[in-house]
Enzyme design. Sequence first.
Site, PDB file in Angstrom:
ATOM      1  N   ASP A  19      31.454  33.571  43.351  1.00  0.00           N
ATOM      2  CA  ASP A  19      32.117  34.138  42.185  1.00  0.00           C
ATOM      3  C   ASP A  19      33.228  35.045  42.717  1.00  0.00           C
ATOM      4  O   ASP A  19      33.247  35.402  43.905  1.00  0.00           O
ATOM      5  CB  ASP A  19      31.108  34.922  41.350  1.00  0.00           C
ATOM      6  CG  ASP A  19      31.762  35.605  40.163  1.00  0.00           C
ATOM      7  OD1 ASP A  19      32.508  34.948  39.422  1.00  0.00           O
ATOM      8  OD2 ASP A  19      31.538  36.823  39.991  1.00  0.00           O
ATOM      9  N   ASP A  21      35.265  37.954  40.484  1.00  0.00           N
ATOM     10  CA  ASP A  21      35.223  39.317  39.954  1.00  0.00           C
ATOM     11  C   ASP A  21      33.877  39.955  40.259  1.00  0.00           C
ATOM     12  O   ASP A  21      32.828  39.457  39.851  1.00  0.00           O
ATOM     13  CB  ASP A  21      35.438  39.304  38.432  1.00  0.00           C
ATOM     14  CG  ASP A  21      36.867  38.967  38.041  1.00  0.00           C
ATOM     15  OD1 ASP A  21      37.775  39.669  38.500  1.00  0.00           O
ATOM     16  OD2 ASP A  21      37.065  37.999  37.280  1.00  0.00           O
ATOM     17  N   ASP A 218      27.536  38.244  41.261  1.00  0.00           N
ATOM     18  CA  ASP A 218      27.162  39.618  40.921  1.00  0.00           C
ATOM     19  C   ASP A 218      26.530  39.722  39.539  1.00  0.00           C
ATOM     20  O   ASP A 218      26.112  40.807  39.143  1.00  0.00           O
ATOM     21  CB  ASP A 218      28.384  40.530  40.968  1.00  0.00           C
ATOM     22  CG  ASP A 218      29.346  40.263  39.810  1.00  0.00           C
ATOM     23  OD1 ASP A 218      29.789  39.104  39.659  1.00  0.00           O
ATOM     24  OD2 ASP A 218      29.650  41.203  39.044  1.00  0.00           O
TER      25      ASP A 218
END
Length: 332
Positions: A19, A21, A218
Amino acid sequence: MSTPPRGRLADAYDLVIFDLDGVIYLSDKAVAGAVEAVQRLHDQGRSIAYATNNASRRAAEVADLLTGLGVPAAADEVLTSAAAAARRLGDRLDPGARVLVVGAEALRQEVVEAGLTPVGSADDQPVAVVQGYGRDVGWVILAEAALAVRAGALWIATNTDRTLPSPRGPLPGNGSLVAVLRTALDREPDEVIGKPQPVLFEEAVKRDAADRPIVVGDRLDTDIEGAVGAGLDSLLVLTGVSQPKDLIAAPPHQRPTYVARDLAGLFDDVATLAITGNGETGWRISEGRLDGHGDPIAALRTIAAAAWDGTDVSALSGATDEAAKALRALGL
Protein backbone atom coordinates in the site's frame (compact mmCIF):
# COMPACT_ATOMS: atom_id res chain seq x y z
CA MET A 1 -0.52 -21.40 3.35
CA SER A 2 0.50 -25.04 3.64
CA THR A 3 3.97 -24.60 5.13
CA PRO A 4 4.94 -21.70 7.41
CA PRO A 5 7.88 -19.77 5.93
CA ARG A 6 11.25 -19.51 7.65
CA GLY A 7 14.09 -17.01 7.66
CA ARG A 8 13.71 -13.31 6.92
CA LEU A 9 10.22 -12.24 5.95
CA ALA A 10 11.20 -10.70 2.61
CA ASP A 11 13.05 -13.88 1.63
CA ALA A 12 9.94 -16.01 2.16
CA TYR A 13 7.89 -14.31 -0.60
CA ASP A 14 8.38 -13.71 -4.32
CA LEU A 15 6.29 -10.52 -4.56
CA VAL A 16 5.79 -7.72 -2.05
CA ILE A 17 2.61 -5.70 -2.69
CA PHE A 18 2.79 -2.35 -0.88
CA ASP A 19 0.00 0.00 0.00
CA LEU A 20 1.19 3.61 -0.33
CA ASP A 21 -0.56 6.10 1.99
CA GLY A 22 0.60 5.37 5.52
CA VAL A 23 3.12 2.74 4.41
CA ILE A 24 5.50 4.39 1.95
CA TYR A 25 4.48 8.02 2.46
CA LEU A 26 2.20 10.32 4.42
CA SER A 27 0.82 12.99 2.09
CA ASP A 28 3.96 13.76 0.07
CA LYS A 29 6.59 12.84 2.68
CA ALA A 30 8.28 9.47 2.98
CA VAL A 31 7.55 7.39 6.07
CA ALA A 32 10.69 6.94 8.15
CA GLY A 33 12.69 3.95 6.92
CA ALA A 34 10.51 3.35 3.84
CA VAL A 35 13.06 4.54 1.28
CA GLU A 36 15.77 2.34 2.74
CA ALA A 37 13.50 -0.72 2.95
CA VAL A 38 12.29 -0.51 -0.65
CA GLN A 39 15.78 0.21 -1.96
CA ARG A 40 17.03 -2.85 -0.12
CA LEU A 41 14.39 -5.01 -1.79
CA HIS A 42 15.32 -3.60 -5.20
CA ASP A 43 18.99 -4.24 -4.57
CA GLN A 44 18.11 -7.86 -3.83
CA GLY A 45 16.12 -8.18 -7.05
CA ARG A 46 12.77 -8.62 -5.29
CA SER A 47 9.55 -8.13 -7.26
CA ILE A 48 7.52 -5.18 -5.98
CA ALA A 49 4.09 -3.77 -6.68
CA TYR A 50 2.28 -0.74 -5.30
CA ALA A 51 -1.49 -1.06 -4.94
CA THR A 52 -3.28 2.11 -3.90
CA ASN A 53 -6.92 3.01 -3.35
CA ASN A 54 -6.11 6.70 -3.77
CA ALA A 55 -7.60 7.68 -7.13
CA SER A 56 -6.13 11.19 -7.30
CA ARG A 57 -2.96 10.23 -9.23
CA ARG A 58 -2.23 8.11 -12.29
CA ALA A 59 0.36 5.33 -12.15
CA ALA A 60 3.08 7.43 -13.81
CA GLU A 61 2.42 10.28 -11.39
CA VAL A 62 2.66 7.94 -8.43
CA ALA A 63 5.93 6.53 -9.76
CA ASP A 64 7.28 10.07 -10.20
CA LEU A 65 6.28 10.96 -6.66
CA LEU A 66 7.94 7.86 -5.27
CA THR A 67 11.10 8.47 -7.28
CA GLY A 68 11.17 12.06 -6.04
CA LEU A 69 11.06 10.78 -2.48
CA GLY A 70 13.99 8.47 -3.19
CA VAL A 71 11.89 5.30 -3.55
CA PRO A 72 12.76 3.44 -6.76
CA ALA A 73 9.55 2.89 -8.73
CA ALA A 74 8.33 2.44 -12.29
CA ALA A 75 4.85 3.18 -13.60
CA ASP A 76 4.23 -0.49 -14.44
CA GLU A 77 4.77 -1.38 -10.77
CA VAL A 78 1.85 0.85 -9.69
CA LEU A 79 -1.77 -0.26 -9.66
CA THR A 80 -4.40 2.36 -8.83
CA SER A 81 -8.10 2.06 -8.09
CA ALA A 82 -8.72 4.85 -10.62
CA ALA A 83 -7.22 2.87 -13.49
CA ALA A 84 -8.93 -0.34 -12.39
CA ALA A 85 -12.32 1.39 -12.15
CA ALA A 86 -11.92 2.92 -15.61
CA ARG A 87 -10.93 -0.44 -17.08
CA ARG A 88 -13.96 -2.05 -15.48
CA LEU A 89 -16.23 0.59 -17.05
CA GLY A 90 -14.49 0.18 -20.38
CA ASP A 91 -15.26 -3.54 -20.27
CA ARG A 92 -18.92 -2.97 -19.41
CA LEU A 93 -19.85 0.02 -21.56
CA ASP A 94 -19.89 0.76 -25.28
CA PRO A 95 -16.91 2.70 -26.67
CA GLY A 96 -17.36 6.44 -26.20
CA ALA A 97 -20.09 6.02 -23.56
CA ARG A 98 -20.57 9.06 -21.36
CA VAL A 99 -19.37 8.78 -17.77
CA LEU A 100 -19.88 11.42 -15.09
CA VAL A 101 -16.57 11.72 -13.22
CA VAL A 102 -16.55 12.63 -9.53
CA GLY A 103 -12.94 13.01 -8.46
CA ALA A 104 -9.56 14.30 -9.52
CA GLU A 105 -8.19 14.97 -13.00
CA ALA A 106 -6.34 11.65 -12.83
CA LEU A 107 -9.63 9.75 -12.74
CA ARG A 108 -10.95 11.73 -15.72
CA GLN A 109 -7.80 10.88 -17.68
CA GLU A 110 -8.19 7.19 -16.87
CA VAL A 111 -11.77 7.31 -18.17
CA VAL A 112 -10.49 8.81 -21.43
CA GLU A 113 -7.76 6.16 -21.61
CA ALA A 114 -10.47 3.49 -21.31
CA GLY A 115 -12.15 4.83 -24.48
CA LEU A 116 -15.01 6.55 -22.68
CA THR A 117 -16.26 10.15 -22.65
CA PRO A 118 -16.05 12.02 -19.32
CA VAL A 119 -18.83 14.51 -18.55
CA GLY A 120 -19.60 16.76 -15.59
CA SER A 121 -23.38 17.08 -15.55
CA ALA A 122 -26.41 14.82 -15.25
CA ASP A 123 -27.87 16.83 -18.16
CA ASP A 124 -25.31 15.08 -20.40
CA GLN A 125 -27.19 11.82 -19.73
CA PRO A 126 -24.24 9.74 -18.54
CA VAL A 127 -24.74 6.00 -18.45
CA ALA A 128 -22.36 5.65 -15.48
CA VAL A 129 -20.95 7.61 -12.55
CA VAL A 130 -17.43 6.87 -11.33
CA GLN A 131 -16.49 8.32 -7.96
CA GLY A 132 -12.97 8.67 -6.59
CA TYR A 133 -11.12 10.85 -4.11
CA GLY A 134 -10.41 14.44 -5.10
CA ARG A 135 -9.47 17.37 -2.90
CA ASP A 136 -11.84 19.67 -4.81
CA VAL A 137 -14.91 17.42 -4.83
CA GLY A 138 -17.85 19.46 -3.55
CA TRP A 139 -21.61 19.73 -3.39
CA VAL A 140 -22.15 20.71 -7.02
CA ILE A 141 -20.60 17.60 -8.58
CA LEU A 142 -22.06 15.35 -5.86
CA ALA A 143 -25.50 16.75 -6.66
CA GLU A 144 -24.97 16.00 -10.37
CA ALA A 145 -23.91 12.46 -9.49
CA ALA A 146 -27.01 11.95 -7.33
CA LEU A 147 -29.24 13.09 -10.20
CA ALA A 148 -27.47 10.82 -12.68
CA VAL A 149 -27.71 7.73 -10.47
CA ARG A 150 -31.39 8.41 -9.79
CA ALA A 151 -31.90 8.58 -13.56
CA GLY A 152 -30.46 5.08 -13.90
CA ALA A 153 -26.69 5.56 -14.28
CA LEU A 154 -24.40 2.80 -13.05
CA TRP A 155 -22.53 3.94 -9.91
CA ILE A 156 -18.92 2.75 -9.47
CA ALA A 157 -16.74 3.80 -6.52
CA THR A 158 -12.97 3.49 -6.75
CA ASN A 159 -12.86 2.75 -3.01
CA THR A 160 -14.65 3.42 0.26
CA ASP A 161 -11.77 4.34 2.59
CA ARG A 162 -13.37 6.52 5.26
CA THR A 163 -10.12 8.35 5.96
CA LEU A 164 -6.73 9.18 4.49
CA PRO A 165 -3.64 9.20 6.75
CA SER A 166 -1.70 12.45 7.01
CA PRO A 167 1.02 13.92 9.25
CA ARG A 168 -1.76 15.92 10.97
CA GLY A 169 -3.96 12.88 11.56
CA PRO A 170 -6.66 11.06 9.58
CA LEU A 171 -8.51 13.17 7.00
CA PRO A 172 -11.78 12.44 5.15
CA GLY A 173 -11.26 9.91 2.37
CA ASN A 174 -13.32 8.81 -0.59
CA GLY A 175 -15.51 6.68 1.63
CA SER A 176 -16.69 9.83 3.40
CA LEU A 177 -17.62 11.33 0.04
CA VAL A 178 -19.33 8.12 -1.05
CA ALA A 179 -21.30 8.32 2.20
CA VAL A 180 -22.77 11.63 1.04
CA LEU A 181 -24.30 9.97 -2.01
CA ARG A 182 -25.22 6.86 -0.04
CA THR A 183 -27.20 9.06 2.35
CA ALA A 184 -28.81 11.09 -0.44
CA LEU A 185 -29.69 8.05 -2.55
CA ASP A 186 -30.41 5.59 0.27
CA ARG A 187 -28.45 2.88 -1.56
CA GLU A 188 -24.98 1.44 -2.02
CA PRO A 189 -22.71 1.84 -5.07
CA ASP A 190 -23.25 -0.80 -7.73
CA GLU A 191 -19.60 -1.81 -7.41
CA VAL A 192 -16.54 -0.87 -5.35
CA ILE A 193 -13.22 -1.54 -7.09
CA GLY A 194 -10.43 -0.86 -4.60
CA LYS A 195 -9.31 -2.73 -1.50
CA PRO A 196 -10.68 -4.70 0.30
CA GLN A 197 -11.95 -5.99 -3.06
CA PRO A 198 -9.31 -8.31 -4.60
CA VAL A 199 -9.00 -6.59 -8.00
CA LEU A 200 -5.70 -4.76 -7.41
CA PHE A 201 -4.07 -7.74 -5.71
CA GLU A 202 -5.19 -10.07 -8.49
CA GLU A 203 -3.71 -7.74 -11.11
CA ALA A 204 -0.40 -7.56 -9.22
CA VAL A 205 -0.13 -11.33 -8.80
CA LYS A 206 -1.05 -11.98 -12.44
CA ARG A 207 1.42 -9.38 -13.73
CA ASP A 208 4.34 -11.00 -11.88
CA ALA A 209 3.09 -14.59 -12.10
CA ALA A 210 3.79 -14.70 -8.37
CA ASP A 211 3.46 -17.93 -6.41
CA ARG A 212 3.96 -16.53 -2.91
CA PRO A 213 2.92 -12.86 -2.63
CA ILE A 214 2.57 -10.86 0.56
CA VAL A 215 0.57 -7.66 1.13
CA VAL A 216 2.01 -4.86 3.27
CA GLY A 217 -0.45 -2.28 4.56
CA ASP A 218 -1.40 0.06 7.36
CA ARG A 219 -5.18 -0.45 7.33
CA LEU A 220 -7.01 -3.46 8.69
CA ASP A 221 -10.25 -2.61 6.88
CA THR A 222 -8.74 -2.34 3.39
CA ASP A 223 -5.21 -3.75 3.02
CA ILE A 224 -5.47 -6.59 5.51
CA GLU A 225 -9.11 -7.45 4.90
CA GLY A 226 -8.36 -7.50 1.19
CA ALA A 227 -5.40 -9.81 1.70
CA VAL A 228 -7.42 -12.18 3.89
CA GLY A 229 -10.21 -12.24 1.31
CA ALA A 230 -7.74 -12.98 -1.47
CA GLY A 231 -6.06 -15.75 0.52
CA LEU A 232 -2.76 -13.85 0.80
CA ASP A 233 -0.42 -13.42 3.74
CA SER A 234 -0.09 -9.89 5.07
CA LEU A 235 2.09 -7.62 7.19
CA LEU A 236 0.49 -4.78 9.16
CA VAL A 237 2.79 -1.83 9.80
CA LEU A 238 1.87 0.72 12.46
CA THR A 239 2.90 3.82 10.52
CA GLY A 240 -0.54 4.81 9.26
CA VAL A 241 -4.18 4.40 10.22
CA SER A 242 -4.58 1.16 12.21
CA GLN A 243 -3.00 1.13 15.65
CA PRO A 244 -2.41 -1.47 18.42
CA LYS A 245 -5.91 -1.23 19.91
CA ASP A 246 -7.37 -1.79 16.43
CA LEU A 247 -5.25 -4.89 15.89
CA ILE A 248 -6.31 -6.37 19.22
CA ALA A 249 -9.98 -5.85 18.39
CA ALA A 250 -9.70 -7.03 14.77
CA PRO A 251 -12.35 -9.52 13.61
CA PRO A 252 -11.10 -12.69 11.87
CA HIS A 253 -11.46 -11.24 8.35
CA GLN A 254 -9.13 -8.34 9.24
CA ARG A 255 -6.32 -10.18 11.04
CA PRO A 256 -2.83 -9.94 9.53
CA THR A 257 -0.32 -12.76 9.42
CA TYR A 258 2.41 -10.53 10.84
CA VAL A 259 2.77 -7.14 12.51
CA ALA A 260 5.77 -4.80 12.64
CA ARG A 261 6.44 -1.26 13.73
CA ASP A 262 7.51 -0.23 10.21
CA LEU A 263 8.97 -1.56 6.98
CA ALA A 264 12.21 -2.56 8.67
CA GLY A 265 10.21 -5.59 9.78
CA LEU A 266 10.52 -6.98 6.25
CA PHE A 267 14.07 -7.96 7.16
CA ASP A 268 13.28 -9.51 10.54
CA ASP A 269 12.90 -13.23 11.11
CA VAL A 270 9.47 -14.55 10.26
CA ALA A 271 9.13 -16.23 13.64
CA THR A 272 9.55 -12.94 15.49
CA LEU A 273 6.86 -11.20 13.41
CA ALA A 274 4.13 -13.82 13.69
CA ILE A 275 1.24 -13.13 16.04
CA THR A 276 1.79 -15.91 18.56
CA GLY A 277 0.82 -16.72 22.12
CA ASN A 278 2.30 -16.79 25.59
CA GLY A 279 6.04 -17.12 26.02
CA GLU A 280 6.93 -17.22 22.33
CA THR A 281 7.72 -13.50 22.12
CA GLY A 282 9.37 -12.97 25.51
CA TRP A 283 6.03 -11.83 26.91
CA ARG A 284 3.15 -13.67 28.57
CA ILE A 285 -0.28 -12.87 29.98
CA SER A 286 -1.58 -14.33 33.19
CA GLU A 287 -4.57 -13.30 35.30
CA GLY A 288 -5.00 -10.02 33.46
CA ARG A 289 -1.35 -8.99 33.74
CA LEU A 290 1.38 -8.68 31.13
CA ASP A 291 4.79 -9.97 32.16
CA GLY A 292 8.11 -10.42 30.39
CA HIS A 293 10.63 -8.23 28.64
CA GLY A 294 11.66 -7.02 25.20
CA ASP A 295 10.22 -4.99 22.33
CA PRO A 296 6.72 -3.54 22.98
CA ILE A 297 5.68 -4.68 19.48
CA ALA A 298 6.51 -8.24 20.53
CA ALA A 299 4.24 -7.70 23.52
CA LEU A 300 1.54 -6.50 21.13
CA ARG A 301 1.76 -9.76 19.20
CA THR A 302 1.20 -11.72 22.40
CA ILE A 303 -1.69 -9.49 23.48
CA ALA A 304 -3.36 -9.74 20.08
CA ALA A 305 -2.97 -13.52 20.01
CA ALA A 306 -4.54 -13.76 23.46
CA ALA A 307 -7.43 -11.48 22.50
CA TRP A 308 -8.09 -13.45 19.32
CA ASP A 309 -8.20 -16.62 21.41
CA GLY A 310 -10.90 -15.11 23.59
CA THR A 311 -8.90 -13.72 26.53
CA ASP A 312 -10.25 -10.47 27.95
CA VAL A 313 -7.38 -7.97 27.67
CA SER A 314 -9.49 -4.83 28.09
CA ALA A 315 -8.12 -4.12 31.59
CA LEU A 316 -4.61 -5.50 31.09
CA SER A 317 -1.98 -4.20 33.52
CA GLY A 318 1.78 -4.57 33.73
CA ALA A 319 3.25 -7.06 36.20
CA THR A 320 6.55 -5.13 36.16
CA ASP A 321 7.70 -1.62 35.38
CA GLU A 322 8.96 -2.82 31.99
CA ALA A 323 5.60 -4.37 31.18
CA ALA A 324 3.74 -1.23 32.26
CA LYS A 325 6.06 0.84 30.07
CA ALA A 326 5.39 -1.45 27.10
CA LEU A 327 1.64 -1.03 27.54
CA ARG A 328 2.00 2.75 27.63
CA ALA A 329 4.16 2.67 24.50
CA LEU A 330 1.39 0.77 22.76
CA GLY A 331 -1.29 3.18 23.95
CA LEU A 332 -3.02 0.40 25.92
